[in-house]
Design a protein around this motif. Structure first.
Motif, PDB file in Angstrom:
ATOM      1  N   LYS A   1     -19.631 -52.024  32.193  1.00 31.85           N
ATOM      2  CA  LYS A   1     -19.811 -51.312  30.926  1.00 31.85           C
ATOM      3  C   LYS A   1     -18.490 -50.703  30.468  1.00 31.85           C
ATOM      4  O   LYS A   1     -18.160 -50.729  29.280  1.00 31.85           O
ATOM      5  CB  LYS A   1     -20.889 -50.223  31.080  1.00 31.85           C
ATOM      6  N   LEU A   2     -17.724 -50.171  31.396  1.00 32.17           N
ATOM      7  CA  LEU A   2     -16.404 -49.638  31.046  1.00 32.17           C
ATOM      8  C   LEU A   2     -15.516 -50.745  30.475  1.00 32.17           C
ATOM      9  O   LEU A   2     -14.796 -50.536  29.501  1.00 32.17           O
ATOM     10  CB  LEU A   2     -15.734 -49.002  32.272  1.00 32.17           C
ATOM     11  N   LYS A   3     -15.595 -51.931  31.089  1.00 31.49           N
ATOM     12  CA  LYS A   3     -14.789 -53.066  30.619  1.00 31.49           C
ATOM     13  C   LYS A   3     -15.144 -53.416  29.170  1.00 31.49           C
ATOM     14  O   LYS A   3     -14.265 -53.717  28.367  1.00 31.49           O
ATOM     15  CB  LYS A   3     -15.023 -54.276  31.529  1.00 31.49           C
ATOM     16  N   THR A   4     -16.413 -53.338  28.833  1.00 35.81           N
ATOM     17  CA  THR A   4     -16.855 -53.652  27.480  1.00 35.81           C
ATOM     18  C   THR A   4     -16.262 -52.688  26.457  1.00 35.81           C
ATOM     19  O   THR A   4     -15.782 -53.104  25.402  1.00 35.81           O
ATOM     20  CB  THR A   4     -18.401 -53.589  27.397  1.00 35.81           C
ATOM     21  N   HIS A   5     -16.283 -51.411  26.776  1.00 34.22           N
ATOM     22  CA  HIS A   5     -15.861 -50.393  25.815  1.00 34.22           C
ATOM     23  C   HIS A   5     -14.418 -49.930  25.995  1.00 34.22           C
ATOM     24  O   HIS A   5     -13.810 -49.395  25.064  1.00 34.22           O
ATOM     25  CB  HIS A   5     -16.796 -49.185  25.889  1.00 34.22           C
ATOM     26  N   PHE A   6     -13.880 -50.117  27.197  1.00 39.27           N
ATOM     27  CA  PHE A   6     -12.511 -49.685  27.503  1.00 39.27           C
ATOM     28  C   PHE A   6     -11.798 -50.780  28.289  1.00 39.27           C
ATOM     29  O   PHE A   6     -11.526 -50.632  29.482  1.00 39.27           O
ATOM     30  CB  PHE A   6     -12.525 -48.384  28.321  1.00 39.27           C
ATOM     31  N   PRO A   7     -11.514 -51.916  27.619  1.00 43.28           N
ATOM     32  CA  PRO A   7     -10.866 -53.013  28.346  1.00 43.28           C
ATOM     33  C   PRO A   7      -9.491 -52.589  28.874  1.00 43.28           C
ATOM     34  O   PRO A   7      -8.865 -51.671  28.343  1.00 43.28           O
ATOM     35  CB  PRO A   7     -10.755 -54.125  27.302  1.00 43.28           C
ATOM     36  N   LEU A   8      -9.061 -53.277  29.905  1.00 42.86           N
ATOM     37  CA  LEU A   8      -7.758 -52.991  30.498  1.00 42.86           C
ATOM     38  C   LEU A   8      -6.660 -53.247  29.467  1.00 42.86           C
ATOM     39  O   LEU A   8      -6.660 -54.270  28.793  1.00 42.86           O
ATOM     40  CB  LEU A   8      -7.536 -53.875  31.730  1.00 42.86           C
ATOM     41  N   GLN A   9      -5.753 -52.307  29.356  1.00 47.80           N
ATOM     42  CA  GLN A   9      -4.613 -52.429  28.441  1.00 47.80           C
ATOM     43  C   GLN A   9      -3.375 -52.812  29.252  1.00 47.80           C
ATOM     44  O   GLN A   9      -3.281 -52.505  30.439  1.00 47.80           O
ATOM     45  CB  GLN A   9      -4.374 -51.094  27.717  1.00 47.80           C
ATOM     46  N   SER A  10      -2.423 -53.455  28.607  1.00 45.07           N
ATOM     47  CA  SER A  10      -1.218 -53.892  29.318  1.00 45.07           C
ATOM     48  C   SER A  10      -0.421 -52.713  29.877  1.00 45.07           C
ATOM     49  O   SER A  10       0.279 -52.845  30.872  1.00 45.07           O
ATOM     50  CB  SER A  10      -0.337 -54.741  28.403  1.00 45.07           C
ATOM     51  N   ASN A  11      -0.530 -51.567  29.256  1.00 46.78           N
ATOM     52  CA  ASN A  11       0.217 -50.389  29.705  1.00 46.78           C
ATOM     53  C   ASN A  11      -0.651 -49.431  30.533  1.00 46.78           C
ATOM     54  O   ASN A  11      -0.293 -48.272  30.713  1.00 46.78           O
ATOM     55  CB  ASN A  11       0.809 -49.645  28.506  1.00 46.78           C
ATOM     56  N   ASP A  12      -1.787 -49.931  31.057  1.00 47.01           N
ATOM     57  CA  ASP A  12      -2.721 -49.072  31.785  1.00 47.01           C
ATOM     58  C   ASP A  12      -2.114 -48.558  33.091  1.00 47.01           C
ATOM     59  O   ASP A  12      -1.400 -49.280  33.780  1.00 47.01           O
ATOM     60  CB  ASP A  12      -4.010 -49.839  32.103  1.00 47.01           C
ATOM     61  N   THR A  13      -2.395 -47.312  33.385  1.00 44.27           N
ATOM     62  CA  THR A  13      -2.031 -46.741  34.674  1.00 44.27           C
ATOM     63  C   THR A  13      -3.300 -46.215  35.336  1.00 44.27           C
ATOM     64  O   THR A  13      -4.248 -45.829  34.652  1.00 44.27           O
ATOM     65  CB  THR A  13      -1.042 -45.554  34.520  1.00 44.27           C
ATOM     66  N   ASN A  14      -3.305 -46.224  36.655  1.00 42.87           N
ATOM     67  CA  ASN A  14      -4.435 -45.686  37.394  1.00 42.87           C
ATOM     68  C   ASN A  14      -4.309 -44.165  37.358  1.00 42.87           C
ATOM     69  O   ASN A  14      -3.508 -43.585  38.087  1.00 42.87           O
ATOM     70  CB  ASN A  14      -4.442 -46.223  38.827  1.00 42.87           C
ATOM     71  N   GLU A  15      -5.084 -43.526  36.498  1.00 42.20           N
ATOM     72  CA  GLU A  15      -4.949 -42.085  36.279  1.00 42.20           C
ATOM     73  C   GLU A  15      -5.544 -41.241  37.409  1.00 42.20           C
ATOM     74  O   GLU A  15      -5.148 -40.103  37.599  1.00 42.20           O
ATOM     75  CB  GLU A  15      -5.637 -41.684  34.957  1.00 42.20           C
ATOM     76  N   ILE A  16      -6.490 -41.800  38.125  1.00 40.32           N
ATOM     77  CA  ILE A  16      -7.180 -41.071  39.194  1.00 40.32           C
ATOM     78  C   ILE A  16      -7.256 -41.976  40.422  1.00 40.32           C
ATOM     79  O   ILE A  16      -7.583 -43.151  40.308  1.00 40.32           O
ATOM     80  CB  ILE A  16      -8.597 -40.639  38.743  1.00 40.32           C
ATOM     81  N   THR A  17      -6.973 -41.410  41.578  1.00 35.02           N
ATOM     82  CA  THR A  17      -7.017 -42.189  42.804  1.00 35.02           C
ATOM     83  C   THR A  17      -8.394 -42.813  43.019  1.00 35.02           C
ATOM     84  O   THR A  17      -9.410 -42.274  42.582  1.00 35.02           O
ATOM     85  CB  THR A  17      -6.649 -41.307  44.021  1.00 35.02           C
ATOM     86  N   ASN A  18      -8.410 -43.947  43.705  1.00 34.52           N
ATOM     87  CA  ASN A  18      -9.665 -44.635  44.012  1.00 34.52           C
ATOM     88  C   ASN A  18     -10.246 -44.181  45.348  1.00 34.52           C
ATOM     89  O   ASN A  18     -11.321 -44.629  45.737  1.00 34.52           O
ATOM     90  CB  ASN A  18      -9.449 -46.146  44.045  1.00 34.52           C
ATOM     91  N   GLU A  19      -9.553 -43.295  46.043  1.00 35.57           N
ATOM     92  CA  GLU A  19     -10.023 -42.819  47.344  1.00 35.57           C
ATOM     93  C   GLU A  19     -11.335 -42.052  47.201  1.00 35.57           C
ATOM     94  O   GLU A  19     -11.563 -41.371  46.210  1.00 35.57           O
ATOM     95  CB  GLU A  19      -8.984 -41.891  47.978  1.00 35.57           C
ATOM     96  N   ILE A  20     -12.156 -42.146  48.230  1.00 35.25           N
ATOM     97  CA  ILE A  20     -13.398 -41.397  48.279  1.00 35.25           C
ATOM     98  C   ILE A  20     -13.060 -39.937  48.539  1.00 35.25           C
ATOM     99  O   ILE A  20     -12.269 -39.614  49.413  1.00 35.25           O
ATOM    100  CB  ILE A  20     -14.330 -41.946  49.377  1.00 35.25           C
ATOM    101  N   SER A  21     -13.658 -39.071  47.751  1.00 36.52           N
ATOM    102  CA  SER A  21     -13.484 -37.624  47.912  1.00 36.52           C
ATOM    103  C   SER A  21     -14.614 -37.116  48.796  1.00 36.52           C
ATOM    104  O   SER A  21     -15.784 -37.445  48.570  1.00 36.52           O
ATOM    105  CB  SER A  21     -13.521 -36.955  46.535  1.00 36.52           C
ATOM    106  N   ILE A  22     -14.259 -36.336  49.824  1.00 34.78           N
ATOM    107  CA  ILE A  22     -15.268 -35.829  50.743  1.00 34.78           C
ATOM    108  C   ILE A  22     -15.227 -34.305  50.744  1.00 34.78           C
ATOM    109  O   ILE A  22     -14.162 -33.717  50.938  1.00 34.78           O
ATOM    110  CB  ILE A  22     -15.074 -36.397  52.162  1.00 34.78           C
ATOM    111  N   GLY A  23     -16.398 -33.704  50.528  1.00 39.65           N
ATOM    112  CA  GLY A  23     -16.488 -32.249  50.458  1.00 39.65           C
ATOM    113  C   GLY A  23     -17.110 -31.653  51.701  1.00 39.65           C
ATOM    114  O   GLY A  23     -16.788 -32.064  52.823  1.00 39.65           O
ATOM    115  N   ASN A  24     -18.057 -30.717  51.487  1.00 41.33           N
ATOM    116  CA  ASN A  24     -18.645 -29.929  52.589  1.00 41.33           C
ATOM    117  C   ASN A  24     -19.402 -30.769  53.597  1.00 41.33           C
ATOM    118  O   ASN A  24     -19.937 -31.774  53.353  1.00 41.33           O
ATOM    119  CB  ASN A  24     -19.567 -28.850  52.025  1.00 41.33           C
TER     120      ASN A  24
END
Length: 145
Positions: free
Chosen positions: A122-145
């Motif tokens: 769904k993201l691809k449909t509305h926000f396709p990858l752009q040539s100047n795209d940067t990974n704004e947020i890490t893909n690592e799993i966040s672990i809390g309490n």
């Protein structure tokens, strides 16, 4: 059962790979956060984590958080303003239902990976990858309490 040990190393790798693969096609950002407990409303917890992880800071406001509280058996999917303005009203519910079907069979990794893939499509449909795209947020799993 606690958040740190809920998934094996290989399962974490599979989930991170699903996030990375989904993000290869979109400028959207996907993240998973795992808590052991969630003693309040699950959407309130997810919203708090969404802000803590700065997912609301993406340029196009197209971040998606998958939130899982393993001991309390709660989960939520939270999309930012940009994506929520574009998807149908019940979109996140459809993903949650698919994930819940897997979770009921103790297939947590598979359920998360499928949900992440659906969000990525769904993201691809509305926000396709752009040539100047940067990974704004890490893909690592966040672990809390």
């Amino acid at each position: 059962m606690n958040a740190k040990n809920f998934f094996t190393k290989d399962q974490k790798l599979a989930i991170t790979k699903a996030i990375t693969q989904s993000e290869l096609q979109t400028s959207g950002e996907i993240r998973l956060h795992i808590d052991s407990n969630c003693e309040v409303n699950v959407l309130d917890s997810a919203t708090l984590i969404f802000r803590k992880l700065k997912m609301h800071k993406t340029e196009l406001r197209n971040g998606v958080l998958f939130y899982l509280a393993v001991t309390d058996k709660k989960f939520a999917i939270l999309g930012d303003k940009g994506i929520n303005e574009k998807v149908p009203e019940n979109f996140w519910d459809n993903i949650k239902e698919l994930m819940l079907d897997h979770f009921k069979k103790q297939q947590f990794t598979e359920g998360l990976c499928k949900g992440i893939e659906m969000a990525g499509e769904k993201l691809k449909t509305h926000f396709p990858l752009q040539s100047n795209d940067t990974n704004e947020i890490t893909n690592e799993i966040s672990i809390g309490n």
